[in-house]
Design an enzyme around this catalytic site. Structure first.
Site, PDB file in Angstrom:
ATOM      1  CG  ASP A  76      -1.832  -1.222   1.235  1.00  0.00           C
ATOM      2  OD1 ASP A  76      -2.229  -1.681   0.154  1.00  0.00           O
ATOM      3  OD2 ASP A  76      -2.091  -1.740   2.335  1.00  0.00           O
ATOM      4  CG  HIS A 107      -1.939  -2.174  -6.870  1.00  0.00           C
ATOM      5  ND1 HIS A 107      -1.104  -2.801  -7.767  1.00  0.00           N
ATOM      6  CD2 HIS A 107      -1.592  -2.671  -5.656  1.00  0.00           C
ATOM      7  CE1 HIS A 107      -0.302  -3.621  -7.128  1.00  0.00           C
ATOM      8  NE2 HIS A 107      -0.585  -3.576  -5.845  1.00  0.00           N
TER       9      HIS A 107
HETATM   10  P1  GDP Z   1      -0.704   0.281  -3.515  1.00  0.00           P
HETATM   11  O1  GDP Z   1      -1.344  -0.974  -3.043  1.00  0.00           O
HETATM   12  O2  GDP Z   1       0.759   0.312  -3.247  1.00  0.00           O
HETATM   13  O3  GDP Z   1      -1.020   0.604  -4.950  1.00  0.00           O
HETATM   14  O4  GDP Z   1      -1.334   1.478  -2.635  1.00  0.00           O
HETATM   15  P2  GDP Z   1      -2.870   1.638  -2.181  1.00  0.00           P
HETATM   16  O5  GDP Z   1      -3.664   2.063  -3.351  1.00  0.00           O
HETATM   17  O6  GDP Z   1      -3.320   0.439  -1.434  1.00  0.00           O
HETATM   18  O7  GDP Z   1      -2.736   2.793  -1.105  1.00  0.00           O
HETATM   19  C1  GDP Z   1      -2.239   4.048  -1.442  1.00  0.00           C
HETATM   20  C2  GDP Z   1      -3.312   5.110  -1.136  1.00  0.00           C
HETATM   21  O8  GDP Z   1      -2.726   6.381  -1.073  1.00  0.00           O
HETATM   22  C3  GDP Z   1      -4.380   5.223  -2.213  1.00  0.00           C
HETATM   23  O9  GDP Z   1      -5.593   5.600  -1.591  1.00  0.00           O
HETATM   24  C4  GDP Z   1      -3.873   6.350  -3.096  1.00  0.00           C
HETATM   25  O10 GDP Z   1      -4.908   7.046  -3.804  1.00  0.00           O
HETATM   26  C5  GDP Z   1      -3.259   7.246  -2.076  1.00  0.00           C
HETATM   27  N1  GDP Z   1      -2.112   8.026  -2.544  1.00  0.00           N
HETATM   28  C6  GDP Z   1      -1.083   7.638  -3.351  1.00  0.00           C
HETATM   29  N2  GDP Z   1      -0.168   8.603  -3.439  1.00  0.00           N
HETATM   30  C7  GDP Z   1      -0.600   9.614  -2.661  1.00  0.00           C
HETATM   31  C8  GDP Z   1      -0.051  10.881  -2.284  1.00  0.00           C
HETATM   32  O11 GDP Z   1       1.034  11.280  -2.683  1.00  0.00           O
HETATM   33  N3  GDP Z   1      -0.796  11.645  -1.423  1.00  0.00           N
HETATM   34  C9  GDP Z   1      -2.005  11.241  -0.944  1.00  0.00           C
HETATM   35  N4  GDP Z   1      -2.648  12.046  -0.113  1.00  0.00           N
HETATM   36  N5  GDP Z   1      -2.532  10.051  -1.259  1.00  0.00           N
HETATM   37  C10 GDP Z   1      -1.834   9.262  -2.099  1.00  0.00           C
HETATM   38  P1  IMO Z   2      -0.969  -4.277  -2.163  1.00  0.00           P
HETATM   39  O1  IMO Z   2      -0.545  -4.889  -3.460  1.00  0.00           O
HETATM   40  C1  IMO Z   2      -1.116  -4.653   2.175  1.00  0.00           C
HETATM   41  C2  IMO Z   2      -0.972  -8.741   3.738  1.00  0.00           C
HETATM   42  C3  IMO Z   2      -2.152  -9.337   4.489  1.00  0.00           C
HETATM   43  C4  IMO Z   2      -1.449 -10.390   5.332  1.00  0.00           C
HETATM   44  C5  IMO Z   2      -0.302 -10.870   4.458  1.00  0.00           C
HETATM   45  C6  IMO Z   2      -0.608 -12.153   3.693  1.00  0.00           C
HETATM   46  O2  IMO Z   2      -2.201  -3.456  -2.247  1.00  0.00           O
HETATM   47  O3  IMO Z   2       0.181  -3.575  -1.531  1.00  0.00           O
HETATM   48  P2  IMO Z   2      -2.189 -12.864   1.689  1.00  0.00           P
HETATM   49  O4  IMO Z   2      -3.635 -12.586   1.431  1.00  0.00           O
HETATM   50  O5  IMO Z   2      -1.258 -12.335   0.637  1.00  0.00           O
HETATM   51  O6  IMO Z   2      -1.915 -14.298   2.015  1.00  0.00           O
HETATM   52  O7  IMO Z   2      -1.865 -12.036   3.050  1.00  0.00           O
HETATM   53  O8  IMO Z   2      -0.054  -9.806   3.543  1.00  0.00           O
HETATM   54  N1  IMO Z   2      -1.315  -8.227   2.398  1.00  0.00           N
HETATM   55  C7  IMO Z   2      -1.311  -6.931   2.060  1.00  0.00           C
HETATM   56  N2  IMO Z   2      -1.091  -5.832   2.820  1.00  0.00           N
HETATM   57  N3  IMO Z   2      -1.295  -4.521   0.854  1.00  0.00           N
HETATM   58  C8  IMO Z   2      -1.455  -5.614   0.063  1.00  0.00           C
HETATM   59  O9  IMO Z   2      -1.423  -5.551  -1.279  1.00  0.00           O
HETATM   60  C9  IMO Z   2      -1.535  -6.888   0.664  1.00  0.00           C
HETATM   61  N4  IMO Z   2      -1.678  -8.164   0.208  1.00  0.00           N
HETATM   62  C10 IMO Z   2      -1.558  -8.957   1.276  1.00  0.00           C
HETATM   63  O10 IMO Z   2      -2.789  -8.359   5.265  1.00  0.00           O
HETATM   64  O11 IMO Z   2      -0.884  -9.814   6.486  1.00  0.00           O
HETATM   65 MG    MG Z   3      -2.815  -1.611  -1.762  1.00  0.00          MG
END
Ligand code: GDP
Ligand code: IMO
Ligand code: MG
Length: 422
Positions: free
Chosen positions: A13, A41
């Site tokens: 994340d 994502h």
């Molecule tokens: P990922 O799994 O690595 O793609 O990340 P996620 O989407 O799970 O979590 C990132 C969150 O932060 C999302 O809600 C994005 O819209 C938000 N986000 C990403 N970059 C920025 C930033 O620079 N500032 C803010 N405020 N939010 C961001």
């Molecule tokens: P993105 O791609 C954050 C965490 C789960 C758990 C561990 C194993 O959005 O960064 P799994 O379902 O893979 O067997 O879970 O990994 N986890 C994540 N945490 N972002 C994710 O994906 C995750 N995918 C799995 O919470 O601790």
């Molecule tokens: Mg994510």
């Protein structure tokens, strides 16, 4: 021009989807090389706000070929839902393909994931996303898995399922769960073939051609190094390798053909699920990071654990992945903090430690912090390095020094254009 890997530098994340969406504007091929629909994502662009799970974040560029590759695992029911949502918002999804070698997440994998998690004692809970990731990769390693290409060969598929299903049903019975018949699973597979058969192919020729012709190829990692099966906080990990090495095996691209490895790190840190997390905050600052950062899981909706930036862990990730650059995201979330802390070392059993220890060591680690003064102004409209307040620049430069890789991108908001390139 180049092959670029985008890798999570923390616990997932970090904003990988957002960075991939930005870079994919100039890419001919985007590849998801590991993981499955456990990913969440987020991409915010001119088409709207999307939470992608298994589909690569390059899908928004109609000229990009998107591949779910050999190292990934696919739940075609989830892919169906995701495609429907994208198509309803006018996204052209014709350029999405699944490699024949990607493994199928079967209904029994999902059921077993939930049951195995329930059985774990509280200290051992991984907090999985219950998408069936662990059981699917377990079958892959045990050579009991079914692959996307098997859908195209019904005789082979039937032979494989006849062998595997009795064992899976015994596991389900052990957990007191309903079992599956061969017929119902073959029917499901036939439905998947009807819907996705045209997208399932040997994708390596596409990738080889693109690399040979010096096209831009993007490798999108899922999760982050802290949950890597080998280098993460085992057993609180996922079941694949989000790290740069996983990009090579999962996409069939040799290490010496990868030109850039971009680590994506938040300007603080978060974590979803179980396991040690030395810089976790249980105070008002943690609550504030969660609130301002909107730190709730995209896949499960769970509140994310929040804490300060852990430079020891990110520097470890820079080594294991060979980051050529870091994309620092969510710097704007720190806009209203008076003081910002960064973990520069740990205290473990009375000793100062600067090498990231293994799981049990991390459980004992007390963070040693360096403090930075906040900038206390809104940076979300900054588009150039010079526009950032001096204190924000100092913070970024300090993270760069501690992390061991140049910070090339600074993200100051979720929108595509809210980014500073250094
Ligand atoms: P990922 O799994 O690595 O793609 O990340 P996620 O989407 O799970 O979590 C990132 C969150 O932060 C999302 O809600 C994005 O819209 C938000 N986000 C990403 N970059 C920025 C930033 O620079 N500032 C803010 N405020 N939010 C961001
Ligand atoms: P993105 O791609 C954050 C965490 C789960 C758990 C561990 C194993 O959005 O960064 P799994 O379902 O893979 O067997 O879970 O990994 N986890 C994540 N945490 N972002 C994710 O994906 C995750 N995918 C799995 O919470 O601790
Ligand atoms: Mg994510």
């Amino acid at each position: 021009m180049s092959v670029i890997s985008v890798i999570g530098a923390q616990s997932g994340d970090e904003g990988k989807g957002r960075i991939v969406d930005y870079i994919a504007q100039n890419c001919q091929v985007a590849i998801r090389y590991q993981g499955g629909d456990n990913a969440g994502h987020t991409v915010v662009n001119d088409k709207g706000k999307f939470g992608l799970h298994i589909i690569p974040s390059g899908i928004f560029n109609p000229n990009t070929i998107n591949i779910v590759d050999a190292g990934a695992v696919v739940n075609f029911d989830r892919m169906h839902d995701e495609l429907s949502n994208l198509e309803a918002k006018g996204v052209d999804t014709r350029n999405l393909f699944i490699d024949t070698r990607a493994h199928l997440i079967m209904p029994y994998h999902k059921a077993l994931d939930g049951a195995e998690e329930n059985k774990r004692s509280s200290s051992q809970k991984i907090g999985t996303t219950k998408c069936g990731i662990g059981p699917c990769y377990s079958d892959k390693s045990a050579r009991s898995g079914l692959r996307a290409g098997d859908l195209l060969d019904p005789d082979w598929l039937k032979t494989r399922l006849e062998m595997v299903l009795p064992l899976k049903n015994r596991e389900l019975e052990y957990y007191g769960l309903p079992t599956y018949t061969l017929e119902e699973l073959l029917k499901k597979c036939a439905d998947w073939k009807a819907e996705f058969g045209n997208r399932i192919k040997d994708t390596l020729p596409i990738v080889r051609k693109a690399v040979r012709e010096n096209k831009n190829v993007l490798l999108e990692g899922q999760l982050g190094i802290a949950r890597d099966l080998d280098w993460g906080i085992y057993p609180y990990t996922t079941s694949s390798n989000p790290t740069a090495g996983g990009a090579c095996t999962g996409a069939g691209i040799a290490p010496n053909r990868i030109n850039e490895v971009i680590g994506v790190a938040k300007a603080y840190s978060t974590c979803v699920g179980g396991g040690p997390y030395p810089t976790e905050l249980f105070d008002e600052d943690g609550e504030k990071l969660r609130r301002i950062g909107g730190e709730f899981g995209v896949t499960t909706g769970r509140p994310r654990r929040c804490g300060w930036f852990d430079a020891v862990a990110v520097e470890f990730g820079a080594w294991v992945n060979g980051f050529t650059a870091i994309a620092l995201t969510k710097l704007d979330v720190l806009d209203t903090f008076k003081t910002i802390k960064v973990c520069v070392a740990y205290e473990i059993d009375g000793k100062r430690v600067t090498e990231l220890p293994d799981t049990q060591g991390q459980a004992k680690a007390k963070p040693i912090y360096e403090e930075f003064e906040g900038w206390n102004c809104d940076i979300t409209s900054c588009r150039k390095w010079e526009e950032l307040p001096k204190k924000a620049q100092e913070y970024v430069l300090a993270l760069e020094k501690l992390s061991g890789a140049p910070i090339k991108y600074v993200s100051v908001g979720p929108e595509r254009n809210q980014i500073i390139i250094r």
